[in-house]
Each structure stands twice: as structure tokens, then as C-alpha cells.
Design a protein around this motif. Structure first.
Motif, mmCIF file in Angstrom:
data_model
loop_
_atom_site.group_PDB
_atom_site.id
_atom_site.type_symbol
_atom_site.label_atom_id
_atom_site.label_comp_id
_atom_site.label_asym_id
_atom_site.label_seq_id
_atom_site.Cartn_x
_atom_site.Cartn_y
_atom_site.Cartn_z
ATOM 1 N N THR A 194 28.042 48.967 35.411
ATOM 2 C CA THR A 194 29.435 48.776 35.013
ATOM 3 C C THR A 194 30.402 49.150 36.136
ATOM 4 O O THR A 194 31.425 48.518 36.332
ATOM 5 C CB THR A 194 29.723 49.661 33.783
ATOM 6 O OG1 THR A 194 28.742 49.352 32.798
ATOM 7 C CG2 THR A 194 31.090 49.416 33.228
ATOM 8 N N ALA A 254 26.422 44.798 30.338
ATOM 9 C CA ALA A 254 26.563 46.057 31.087
ATOM 10 C C ALA A 254 27.305 45.800 32.389
ATOM 11 O O ALA A 254 28.213 46.546 32.768
ATOM 12 C CB ALA A 254 25.195 46.663 31.370
ATOM 13 N N ILE A 255 26.926 44.717 33.070
ATOM 14 C CA ILE A 255 27.594 44.378 34.321
ATOM 15 C C ILE A 255 29.044 43.978 34.050
ATOM 16 O O ILE A 255 29.930 44.247 34.843
ATOM 17 C CB ILE A 255 26.827 43.235 35.040
ATOM 18 C CG1 ILE A 255 25.501 43.792 35.570
ATOM 19 C CG2 ILE A 255 27.638 42.646 36.175
ATOM 20 C CD1 ILE A 255 24.591 42.756 36.162
ATOM 21 N N ASP A 256 29.280 43.375 32.882
ATOM 22 C CA ASP A 256 30.635 42.986 32.509
ATOM 23 C C ASP A 256 31.472 44.181 32.061
ATOM 24 O O ASP A 256 32.564 43.999 31.516
ATOM 25 C CB ASP A 256 30.595 41.936 31.381
ATOM 26 C CG ASP A 256 30.710 40.525 31.926
ATOM 27 O OD1 ASP A 256 31.127 40.377 33.084
ATOM 28 O OD2 ASP A 256 30.380 39.574 31.203
ATOM 29 N N GLY A 257 30.932 45.356 32.218
ATOM 30 C CA GLY A 257 31.748 46.544 31.987
ATOM 31 C C GLY A 257 31.822 47.023 30.553
ATOM 32 O O GLY A 257 32.717 47.781 30.204
ATOM 33 N N PHE A 267 22.656 35.049 36.113
ATOM 34 C CA PHE A 267 21.249 35.188 35.737
ATOM 35 C C PHE A 267 20.539 33.839 35.738
ATOM 36 O O PHE A 267 21.177 32.795 35.586
ATOM 37 C CB PHE A 267 21.138 35.787 34.333
ATOM 38 C CG PHE A 267 21.530 37.233 34.256
ATOM 39 C CD1 PHE A 267 20.566 38.220 34.259
ATOM 40 C CD2 PHE A 267 22.861 37.609 34.193
ATOM 41 C CE1 PHE A 267 20.919 39.551 34.185
ATOM 42 C CE2 PHE A 267 23.225 38.935 34.122
ATOM 43 C CZ PHE A 267 22.247 39.920 34.112
ATOM 44 N N ARG A 292 35.972 37.778 37.541
ATOM 45 C CA ARG A 292 36.019 39.228 37.692
ATOM 46 C C ARG A 292 36.512 39.630 39.080
ATOM 47 O O ARG A 292 36.914 40.768 39.285
ATOM 48 C CB ARG A 292 34.615 39.788 37.472
ATOM 49 C CG ARG A 292 34.127 39.676 36.044
ATOM 50 C CD ARG A 292 34.155 41.018 35.405
ATOM 51 N NE ARG A 292 33.723 41.996 36.402
ATOM 52 C CZ ARG A 292 32.464 42.235 36.689
ATOM 53 N NH1 ARG A 292 31.523 41.655 36.021
ATOM 54 N NH2 ARG A 292 32.154 43.091 37.627
ATOM 55 N N ALA A 342 23.841 41.553 31.163
ATOM 56 C CA ALA A 342 25.079 40.874 31.554
ATOM 57 C C ALA A 342 26.277 41.634 31.008
ATOM 58 O O ALA A 342 27.287 41.803 31.701
ATOM 59 C CB ALA A 342 25.073 39.441 31.043
ATOM 60 N N ARG A 372 37.630 45.660 30.913
ATOM 61 C CA ARG A 372 38.255 46.492 31.937
ATOM 62 C C ARG A 372 39.743 46.641 31.718
ATOM 63 O O ARG A 372 40.458 47.124 32.590
ATOM 64 C CB ARG A 372 37.958 45.902 33.318
ATOM 65 C CG ARG A 372 36.521 46.137 33.717
ATOM 66 C CD ARG A 372 36.178 45.514 35.047
ATOM 67 N NE ARG A 372 34.916 46.034 35.547
ATOM 68 C CZ ARG A 372 33.729 45.652 35.124
ATOM 69 N NH1 ARG A 372 33.642 44.752 34.180
ATOM 70 N NH2 ARG A 372 32.623 46.180 35.624
#
Lengths: 294, 343
Positions: free
Chosen positions: B74, A192-195, B82, B151, A190, B104
């Protein structure tokens, strides 16, 4: 009341507990009470007479600049050892987690040093860094470092800290590996996906989630550095040069068994016992109320 | 235009196991595509490949026309919900939602605005200062959704997001997910093993089995014209009845090569007449399952022993062992060949 066992014989439960109680009594309560008694007595040089002196031994010990120096040495030694052992074990555990092939072999090899007795660990480091015959001493001097732990305070301290920490790394490694495994993979994914990049992921997700493990290890390592490092110090520096590496435990031994100041030594060990009790209490309090995440 | 395109995607593990065997799916912009299939069919693996959490052994995945095979999760501009929600346990709800934006470098005021907006949409406003462990399952699920929404990604990925909720909550969240997805207009890929969830949510339904796509298309079309015996048995609850054509009385032509004959429980008629060319089969009642508004009769054919389920309106009062005559109209019959394909 379910699960409560009722013994048919009233004596039996006490008999079953007796061996453990006997061991605790003989090896802890009795010596502890002896130390407590001795700490309030003064013995004549020939060991023929003892006089009760109340808290005089404690007063003298706490006013002794050598003792205060030892407190400082212990603080420096313990914190450095604990910090070094933790700081090196964590990256090792993180890297060992990333290994795909032969994970078990890496882990086993990293756990082995824990099986080495403290005195032997000390001797290993002593031989490696002995100014006269050590391999590393030769390398250090060849590179322009004036290496002589037998004469230089800082280097002697560095050497005992390194030897003591080296042995504890394995233990910490084991706990960190277990701690890392307890972090759900999906959290890392999560993140990683969240940057979050690798290092950021580690410091914002993994490290905070390891906090309970880290705190537990900090306490255990401090206790270890306080009390279990006698062997290392005895083998490497014997408290020297001067009193540069004389920790509290080593001073208890030195004053009691070398200088034969039994009263002072006993007072010191009573103080130390208080410190152990304090540290254990902190640890237990912590373990009982372990930080529960999630 | 964030369309997601999968071209002959394969996943092979080092031990030789092939989890995904050449899957091609084109998800149009703003569509909600549901991958459904039994556990182990490769649907989750496929989703994780789109997310970038699994490498792609062969084939190509592109998002908005850009091939992302080598792009890290990323940088794919996706958000994922999930199954276990994967909320950061040491962060408050607010920080859980803000984490992705902070990483970000979104300006603080913008983060605050977006988090509060998402929280309002999901009715999480009063929970922003709580930690995940202080929330109920349904609330955690909402936070996970909120984290994805703030996001404003190109693609939403859902990995069985409702499977940890109780049935009632699941129904509510299903409607809510559908509404949110419509409103936000974000292309989504949704994985589930629940065929009801799949039917109700999907714009594009993809039925997977053993690493391959069995059938893809409009959910109702799949329901009405299942391409294979597998799809016929998987989509629809209770599943389609499948019998041997020889064990039934059929008035009308049998297609060439027909090996199995199927009819849905709700298309079966107990009394009255089926239309010309219909099916008639005798069966023994095993038991009645009353669910309130309707009842399911479980029966088996004396010849061949095939099990069948018939849906009747209201409450059927019948004793097990009763002999039934089940009929189904010709236009409601599904024919399959020996390989299990629809004829």
C-alpha cells in the motif's frame, strides 16, 4: 440428440425410477394430501366422526392470537438464528483462511458441531445454562446477571437462538470457506496495492464477492430455523415459558399431538407447507440464476 | 527520480527452496526494465518482492533511494498490472480505476478528471459504465492499464500482462505499453517469458535463469554478445545454433578452451563464400518451414547430430534429405567454454 439414452424396454425406465417415486409418494405426497384433507375437516372429541368444514380451520387459525404470536416468535427466532449463525461463521471462515499451520485441523474442528443432532445440541446448551445446575448459569449469576430462562421470555429466546445458531455455524463456515477460496488471490493483492487497508479490503472487495454465498446461506438458514429447529426447542424450552419460544413448527406439534386439535394442526401445517414451497422457490430461482461475477 | 535498486536480493521459502538467489539490478529513473526467463526462473517472484507481495529473505530493495523491505504494498507507491488483470468484478470500469484513488482520499473532482483522462488515453471512454465481464480480453487489459495509470505511481510493475491476449492484439498492446511508458516517464519493471516482447520493450533487459541473473544490459547488445549458452539459446527466435567445434571445418584460430560454437540462423549462408576464418559444416535437411517473407531450414549434422536452423530469404524449395553446406562468417561466430560462458 446426442447423450440421450434409449432404453430397449419401455417399462425399464419407470422401474428404475420406481423406488424414488415410491419413497416420495409414501413420505411426502400421501401425508401432504392427508394434511390437506384433514385441514378441511373437524373431528369429534372421540374420533368417531369427521365433518367437512371447508376453510373454517384456516379462518380460525389465522384469527387466533396465539397463532399470530407464534408467527411473530418464528420471525424473531428465524431471523436472529440466521443472522447470528452467519455473523459468527463469516469471521471464523476469514480467520481460518489466514491460518498457515494446521489449517485442516482448524477446519475439521469447526465443522464438527454440524454432526451433532439438534436435540443433543439443545441438551448441551440446556445443561450449560440450566438455572439449577448449569455451569454458565452459575458464572452468570456470580456476575450479577439474574439468569433464569425458565421464567424469562427474552432469556429463553436467547438460549434457543444460541443453541440453534451454534449448530448451523459449521455449515455456514464450510460454505464461507469455499466462497473465500474462490476469490482469486490477485484481487486481494490488487486491492492491497490500490491502498485498501485490511478491513477496507474486506468490506469493499471480499464481502461483495461473497454475496452469492451469503444470499444462498441466508435462505438455507432461514429454512433451517423455520423447520429444522424443532429438536432444539423441544429439548430446551418446549415452547415456553408461556408461549415465548413456540415457533410455528412447534405449535403444529403441540396442537396436533398434545392438544389433539387435528383439524387446526393440519391447517397450520398446510400453511407451513406453503411457506416452505415459497422459500424453496426463492432458493431455486436464486441457485438457477446464481450471480455470476467476472 | 524514481530509480529502483535491488541489492543481492534473495527469496528462500520455508521448505528451503531458493527461488531468487542473490539478484542485483539497478533500474535507472524512467527506464523500462524487462525480466525475461523460462517459467520457474524466479522472475515473477522477484517482481512480487518489489511489489511487496512476497517478503524479502535477504538483500535490499529500494525505490527512490528509500529501502522498502518492510514497507507494505500500500505504501510503496507502485501500481501493478496482473497477468489475469485482477479487475474487481463487482465494480464498473470507472470504479475499478477510481478505487485506488478513493482509498487514498483523492478529492472527487480530481478522481473524475484523472479517470476520464486515462480512459481517453486508452480509448476506454465509452466503456466506463460496463462491468469487467462485459469486456473483451483486450479491453480488460486496457482497464488494468488504466487502473495503474490513474494512480500516477512512482513505479509500474507488469506481470506478464499480455500473455492472455491473441498474437495480433499482443503486438498492438506491446507498442502501446512502450508509448505510454515513454510518455508518462514512469520507471517500470516488466516480467515476461516471451523473448520477442522482452527485446522490443526493454531499455534494460535482464535475462534470468534458475533464480540468478544470466545477463543484464541493452537488448541488442545481449543479442549480439550473449554472455552464456543459456542466453544465446533463449534470446532470439529461432534460437542460436550451437555445435561442437570439432564437427565443423574451421579456417582460422579456435580460442583456447572453446567447447561450443554458436551462430545465429540469420548469419548462416547456404551458398557463396564466408569470409576468412569462417565456419563450414555439412548438414542434412530435415524440413523447410516457410513463413512467407523468409524460410527456416531445419537440418542436422551427420557428424555429431547437432540440430541447426538456417534462415533464407524468400521461399526455399528443397526436398528433405538434401545435403547442405552451411557457412558462417568468422565475425558472426560465438564461442563458449565448457562451463557455457562466452569467450
Amino acid at each position: 440428440m446426442s447423450g440421450r439414452v434409449v432404453f430397449p424396454n419401455k417399462l425399464l425406465p419407470y422401474l428404475l425410477l420406481a423406488p424414488q417415486l415410491a419413497i416420495t409418494a409414501v413420505f411426502f405426497y400421501w401425508p401432504a394430501s392427508q394434511a390437506l384433507k384433514q385441514s378441511m375437516q373437524r373431528e369429534d372429541p372421540f374420533g368417531l366422526q369427521t365433518t367437512f368444514v371447508g376453510l373454517a380451520n384456516f379462518r380460525r387459525v389465522l384469527a387466533d392470537p396465539n397463532y399470530l404470536n407464534s408467527v411473530k416468535v418464528t420471525a424473531v427466532f428465524s431471523l436472529s438464528t440466521a443472522f447470528l449463525a452467519l455473523a459468527l461463521a463469516l469471521p471464523l471462515a476469514v480467520m481460518a483462511e489466514k491460518v498457515v499451520r494446521g489449517k485442516g485441523i482448524y477446519r475439521t474442528l469447526l465443522i464438527w458441531p454440524y454432526a451433532v443432532a439438534p436435540a443433543i445440541a439443545g441438551m448441551l446448551w440446556l445443561f450449560l445454562f440450566n438455572p439449577a445446575m448449569g455451569t454458565f448459569s452459575y458464572l452468570l449469576r456470580a456476575n450479577g446477571v439474574a439468569w433464569d430462562p425458565l421464567l424469562k421470555d427474552g432469556q429463553a429466546m436467547g438460549l434457543v437462538v444460541a443453541a440453534a445458531a451454534w449448530k448451523q455455524i459449521s455449515y455456514n463456515f464450510l460454505f464461507f470457506v469455499a466462497g473465500l477460496q474462490a476469490i482469486p488471490r490477485s484481487l486481494i493483492e490488487a486491492a492491497a496495492i490500490d491502498g485498501a487497508s485490511g478491513p477496507k479490503r474486506f468490506w469493499t472487495i471480499v464481502f461483495p464477492l461473497l454475496a452469492p454465498t451469503t444470499f444462498f446461506l441466508l435462505v438455507v438458514n432461514t429454512v433451517y430455523a423455520f423447520f429444522d429447529t424443532f429438536g432444539v426447542i423441544h429439548a430446551v424450552t418446549q415452547g415456553g415459558p408461556g408461549k415465548a419460544t413456540e415457533t410455528l413448527v412447534y405449535k403444529v406439534y403441540n396442537d396436533g399431538f398434545v392438544n389433539l386439535q387435528l383439524g387446526s394442526s393440519a391447517a397450520q401445517s398446510v400453511i407451513l407447507m406453503g411457506v416452505v414451497i415459497l422459500l424453496t422457490a426463492i432458493q431455486f430461482r436464486y441457485v438457477e440464476r446464481k450471480v455470476h461475477y467476472g | 527520480m524514481a530509480e529502483v535498486d535491488l541489492k543481492a536480493v534473495r527469496k528462500r521459502y520455508p521448505n528451503g527452496m531458493e527461488a531468487v538467489k542473490g539478484v542485483s539490478i539497478a533500474i535507472p529513473d524512467k527506464a523500462l526494465c524487462v525480466l525475461v526467463g523460462p517459467s520457474g526462473c524466479g522472475k515473477s517472484t522477484l517482481l512480487r518482492m518489489v511489489a511487496g507481495l512476497e517478503t524479502i529473505s535477504e538483500g535490499e530493495i529500494s525505490i527512490e533511494g528509500r529501502v522498502v523491505n518492510q514497507v507494505s504494498p500500500t505504501d510503496r507507491d507502485i501500481a501493478m498490472v496482473f497477468q489475469n488483470y485482477a479487475l474487481y468484478p463487482h465494480m464498473k470500469v470507472y470504479d475499478n480505476m477510481a478505487y485506488g484513488l478513493r482509498n487514498r482520499g483523492t478529492p472527487k473532482a480530481e478522481i473524475d478528471r484523472r479517470v476520464r483522462e486515462a480512459a481517453a488515453t486508452l480509448e476506454l471512454g465509452h466503456l466506463l459504465d460496463r462491468r469487467p465481464r462485459e469486456l473483451s480480453g483486450g479491453q480488460r487489459q486496457r482497464v488494468a492499464m488504466g487502473r495503474a495509470i490513474v494512480r500516477q505511481p512512482k513505479v509500474f510493475l507488469f506481470d506478464e500482462p499480455l500473455s492472455n491476449l491473441d498474437a495480433k492484439l499482443r503486438g498492438q498492446m506491446r507498442v502501446e505499453i512502450k508509448r505510454l511508458q515513454r510518455e508518462l516517464g514512469v520507471t517500470s519493471l516488466y516480467v515476461t517469458h516471451d523473448q520477442l516482447e522482452a527485446m522490443t520493450l526493454a531499455d534494460l533487459l535482464v535475462v534470468m535463469n534458475a533464480g540468478e541473473v544470466e545477463q543484464a544490459g541493452d537488448p541488442l547488445e545481449i543479442y549480439e554478445k550473449p554472455a552464456s549458452i543459456f542466453v544465446a539459446g533463449f534470446i532470439g527466435a529461432p534460437p542460436m545454433n550451437l555445435i561442437d567445434p570439432a564437427s565443423a571445418e574451421l579456417s582460422g584460430p579456435i580460442p583456447a578452451g572453446a567447447a561450443k560454437l554458436g551462430f545465429r540462423p540469420e548469419d548462416a549462408i547456404l551458398d557463396g563464400f564466408a569470409s576468412e576464418g569462417g565456419l563450414k559444416i555439412r548438414a542434412i535437411l530435415d524440413g523447410v518451414e516457410p513463413v512467407g517473407a523468409e524460410s527456416y531450414l531445419h537440418a542436422h549434422a551427420p557428424a555429431g547430430g547437432a540440430r541447426m536452423i538456417v534462415r533464407t530469404a524468400g521461399r526455399a524449395r528443397m526436398e528433405p534429405g538434401t545435403e547442405l553446406e552451411i557457412r558462417a562468417p568468422a565475425e558472426k561466430l560465438h564461442w563458449f567454454d565448457a562451463a557455457g560462458r562466452r569467450i
